[in-house]
Scaffold this motif. Structure first.
Motif, PDB file in Angstrom:
ATOM      1  N   LYS A 175       0.829  -1.205   0.000  1.00 29.86           N
ATOM      2  CA  LYS A 175       0.000   0.000   0.000  1.00 29.86           C
ATOM      3  C   LYS A 175       0.865   1.257   0.000  1.00 29.86           C
ATOM      4  CE  LYS A 175      -3.751   2.397   2.416  1.00 29.86           C
ATOM      5  NZ  LYS A 175      -3.075   3.705   2.299  1.00 29.86           N
ATOM      6  N   LEU A 176       1.911   1.256   0.813  1.00 28.75           N
ATOM      7  CA  LEU A 176       2.781   2.425   0.913  1.00 28.75           C
ATOM      8  C   LEU A 176       3.524   2.664  -0.395  1.00 28.75           C
ATOM      9  CD1 LEU A 176       3.592   4.633   2.873  1.00 28.75           C
ATOM     10  CD2 LEU A 176       5.332   3.094   3.825  1.00 28.75           C
ATOM     11  N   LEU A 183       1.858   9.807  -5.059  1.00 23.65           N
ATOM     12  CA  LEU A 183       2.265  11.134  -4.604  1.00 23.65           C
ATOM     13  C   LEU A 183       3.411  11.681  -5.447  1.00 23.65           C
ATOM     14  CD1 LEU A 183       1.916  13.439  -2.616  1.00 23.65           C
ATOM     15  CD2 LEU A 183       3.379  12.207  -0.992  1.00 23.65           C
ATOM     16  N   GLN A 184       4.323  10.823  -5.860  1.00 24.31           N
ATOM     17  CA  GLN A 184       5.448  11.266  -6.694  1.00 24.31           C
ATOM     18  C   GLN A 184       4.945  11.872  -8.006  1.00 24.31           C
ATOM     19  OE1 GLN A 184       9.088  11.024  -5.959  1.00 24.31           O
ATOM     20  NE2 GLN A 184       8.718  12.619  -7.482  1.00 24.31           N
ATOM     21  N   LYS A 185       3.915  11.268  -8.575  1.00 21.47           N
ATOM     22  CA  LYS A 185       3.339  11.809  -9.808  1.00 21.47           C
ATOM     23  C   LYS A 185       2.756  13.205  -9.572  1.00 21.47           C
ATOM     24  CE  LYS A 185       2.185   7.398 -12.001  1.00 21.47           C
ATOM     25  NZ  LYS A 185       1.077   6.508 -12.489  1.00 21.47           N
ATOM     26  N   LYS A 186       2.096  13.372  -8.407  1.00 21.98           N
ATOM     27  CA  LYS A 186       1.519  14.670  -8.080  1.00 21.98           C
ATOM     28  C   LYS A 186       2.612  15.717  -7.867  1.00 21.98           C
ATOM     29  CE  LYS A 186      -2.661  12.798  -5.920  1.00 21.98           C
ATOM     30  NZ  LYS A 186      -3.437  12.644  -4.667  1.00 21.98           N
ATOM     31  N   VAL A 187       3.705  15.302  -7.228  1.00 24.22           N
ATOM     32  CA  VAL A 187       4.838  16.212  -7.014  1.00 24.22           C
ATOM     33  C   VAL A 187       5.411  16.657  -8.356  1.00 24.22           C
ATOM     34  CG1 VAL A 187       7.220  16.379  -6.166  1.00 24.22           C
ATOM     35  CG2 VAL A 187       5.467  15.310  -4.745  1.00 24.22           C
ATOM     36  N   ASP A 188       5.568  15.722  -9.269  1.00 24.11           N
ATOM     37  CA  ASP A 188       6.150  16.028 -10.575  1.00 24.11           C
ATOM     38  C   ASP A 188       5.291  16.993 -11.377  1.00 24.11           C
ATOM     39  OD1 ASP A 188       8.198  14.313  -9.935  1.00 24.11           O
ATOM     40  OD2 ASP A 188       7.373  12.598 -11.043  1.00 24.11           O
ATOM     41  N   ASN A 189       3.977  16.958 -11.124  1.00 25.20           N
ATOM     42  CA  ASN A 189       3.052  17.815 -11.884  1.00 25.20           C
ATOM     43  C   ASN A 189       2.709  19.126 -11.170  1.00 25.20           C
ATOM     44  OD1 ASN A 189       2.808  15.968 -14.031  1.00 25.20           O
ATOM     45  ND2 ASN A 189       1.236  14.810 -12.938  1.00 25.20           N
ATOM     46  N   GLU A 190       3.140  19.257  -9.909  1.00 21.73           N
ATOM     47  CA  GLU A 190       2.823  20.451  -9.125  1.00 21.73           C
ATOM     48  C   GLU A 190       3.735  21.615  -9.519  1.00 21.73           C
ATOM     49  OE1 GLU A 190       1.063  23.019  -7.312  1.00 21.73           O
ATOM     50  OE2 GLU A 190       0.236  21.027  -6.839  1.00 21.73           O
ATOM     51  N   ILE A 191       3.120  22.779  -9.769  1.00 23.91           N
ATOM     52  CA  ILE A 191       3.912  23.937 -10.195  1.00 23.91           C
ATOM     53  C   ILE A 191       4.074  24.983  -9.090  1.00 23.91           C
ATOM     54  CG2 ILE A 191       3.341  23.652 -12.636  1.00 23.91           C
ATOM     55  CD1 ILE A 191       1.203  25.825 -12.296  1.00 23.91           C
ATOM     56  N   GLN A 192       3.232  24.912  -8.052  1.00 24.86           N
ATOM     57  CA  GLN A 192       3.345  25.875  -6.960  1.00 24.86           C
ATOM     58  C   GLN A 192       4.437  25.412  -5.991  1.00 24.86           C
ATOM     59  OE1 GLN A 192      -0.271  27.113  -5.043  1.00 24.86           O
ATOM     60  NE2 GLN A 192      -1.499  26.904  -6.924  1.00 24.86           N
ATOM     61  N   PRO A 193       5.474  26.231  -5.767  1.00 27.08           N
ATOM     62  CA  PRO A 193       6.622  25.838  -4.922  1.00 27.08           C
ATOM     63  C   PRO A 193       6.226  25.424  -3.505  1.00 27.08           C
ATOM     64  CG  PRO A 193       7.126  27.816  -6.167  1.00 27.08           C
ATOM     65  CD  PRO A 193       5.675  27.551  -6.373  1.00 27.08           C
ATOM     66  N   LYS A 194       5.279  26.158  -2.886  1.00 21.98           N
ATOM     67  CA  LYS A 194       4.904  25.853  -1.509  1.00 21.98           C
ATOM     68  C   LYS A 194       4.255  24.467  -1.418  1.00 21.98           C
ATOM     69  CE  LYS A 194       2.388  27.591   2.508  1.00 21.98           C
ATOM     70  NZ  LYS A 194       1.523  28.679   3.040  1.00 21.98           N
ATOM     71  N   PHE A 197       6.789  21.774  -1.994  1.00 21.35           N
ATOM     72  CA  PHE A 197       7.638  21.570  -0.819  1.00 21.35           C
ATOM     73  C   PHE A 197       6.921  20.685   0.209  1.00 21.35           C
ATOM     74  CE2 PHE A 197       8.959  22.736   3.468  1.00 21.35           C
ATOM     75  CZ  PHE A 197      10.330  22.548   3.389  1.00 21.35           C
ATOM     76  N   GLU A 198       5.652  20.985   0.465  1.00 21.84           N
ATOM     77  CA  GLU A 198       4.876  20.209   1.443  1.00 21.84           C
ATOM     78  C   GLU A 198       4.724  18.753   0.991  1.00 21.84           C
ATOM     79  OE1 GLU A 198       1.244  22.359   1.653  1.00 21.84           O
ATOM     80  OE2 GLU A 198       2.007  23.881   3.059  1.00 21.84           O
ATOM     81  N   MET A 199       4.457  18.583  -0.286  1.00 24.69           N
ATOM     82  CA  MET A 199       4.289  17.227  -0.814  1.00 24.69           C
ATOM     83  C   MET A 199       5.596  16.440  -0.763  1.00 24.69           C
ATOM     84  SD  MET A 199       1.790  18.322  -3.952  1.00 24.69           S
ATOM     85  CE  MET A 199       1.686  16.766  -4.775  1.00 24.69           C
ATOM     86  N   LYS A 204       9.021  12.316   1.700  1.00 28.26           N
ATOM     87  CA  LYS A 204      10.217  11.928   2.456  1.00 28.26           C
ATOM     88  C   LYS A 204       9.834  11.077   3.665  1.00 28.26           C
ATOM     89  CE  LYS A 204      14.282  13.895   4.751  1.00 28.26           C
ATOM     90  NZ  LYS A 204      14.985  15.176   5.118  1.00 28.26           N
ATOM     91  N   GLN A 205       8.767  11.469   4.371  1.00 26.20           N
ATOM     92  CA  GLN A 205       8.303  10.710   5.536  1.00 26.20           C
ATOM     93  C   GLN A 205       7.810   9.318   5.131  1.00 26.20           C
ATOM     94  OE1 GLN A 205       5.602  12.907   8.137  1.00 26.20           O
ATOM     95  NE2 GLN A 205       6.474  14.838   7.428  1.00 26.20           N
ATOM     96  N   MET A 206       7.099   9.256   4.016  1.00 30.04           N
ATOM     97  CA  MET A 206       6.581   7.970   3.539  1.00 30.04           C
ATOM     98  C   MET A 206       7.725   7.028   3.144  1.00 30.04           C
ATOM     99  SD  MET A 206       3.394   9.523   1.334  1.00 30.04           S
ATOM    100  CE  MET A 206       2.895   8.007   0.539  1.00 30.04           C
TER     101      MET A 206
END
Length: 216
Positions: A175-176, A183-194, A197-199, A204-206
């Motif tokens: 599952k993890l 989540l990695q896919k979402k990070v790669d597609n995210e354009i807002q820096p803040k 960073f949170e994602m 990293k924790q996961m």
């Protein structure tokens, strides 16, 4: 099979017509069973056959090793599921096709007098049937059951870990791994820096949790 004692060897074939009748097979189950060429009880692993003394207040049930020869690569999922429900013993299925083998089994336990059959797990197709690793002397059939599952699951039992705990840990890992990939896919597609960073912090924790779960 699996390097088990010759005392456990049974080699008892079953007629598919008899098994279909016993499980009261419906149309879906009969369709599932069409991929089966033959089915044989190869080994029956019990305390008696291993010359282990009887247990008075503990469940250490027999293990059946069932060889299922297939006509094609279709796994008879529905048939095995209903068959398992009428077999009180713990069961490991060895599916064979063109000199290749797949181990297929669900963890079975008795809780409050009721047989529990959990989800099925399987190996890839193998060129040979592995031999299980056992200590020099065993005191329980449970130890053989755990060793058989150790072949099937990707992450092996840790020292002091029960088979059920190990299976649960394997499920958490699966599952993890999916969650990390998503989540990695979402990070790669995210354009807002803040947000990125949170994602990444969550990622990293996961990954840290995954490393803890997968370590030997």
């Amino acid at each position: 099979m699996f390097g088990l004692s010759s005392k456990t060897q049974v080699d008892q074939p079953f007629k598919m017509s008899d098994l279909l009748k016993r499980v009261n097979a419906d149309k879906q189950v009969r369709s599932s069973a069409r991929s089966i060429q033959s089915i044989t009880l190869v080994n029956a692993v019990s305390r008696e056959r291993l010359n282990l003394p009887p247990l008075k207040d503990s469940d250490d049930r027999e293990i059946y090793i069932m060889e299922v020869c297939l006509k094609d690569a279709s796994i008879p999922v529905d048939f095995i599921a209903v068959l398992d429900k009428i077999i009180y013993m713990r069961t490991i299925y060895v599916l064979t096709l063109d000199n290749e083998y797949k181990l297929y089994a669900a963890y079975k336990a008795v809780r409050n007098g009721k047989l529990i059959v959990e989800k099925y797990r399987e190996t890839d197709w193998l060129n040979e049937i592995p031999k299980i690793q056992l200590p020099t002397s065993i005191s329980r059939v449970d130890e053989i059951y755990a060793s058989l599952f150790d072949i099937i699951i990707p992450y092996k039992m840790r020292e002091g870990e029960s088979l059920k705990e190990c299976l649960d840990r394997n499920d958490k890992i699966t599952k993890l791994q999916r969650d990390i990939q998503s989540l990695q896919k979402k990070v790669d597609n995210e354009i807002q820096p803040k947000k990125r960073f949170e994602m990444n912090d969550n990622l990293k924790q996961m990954k840290s949790a995954l490393a803890h779960l997968t370590q030997e």
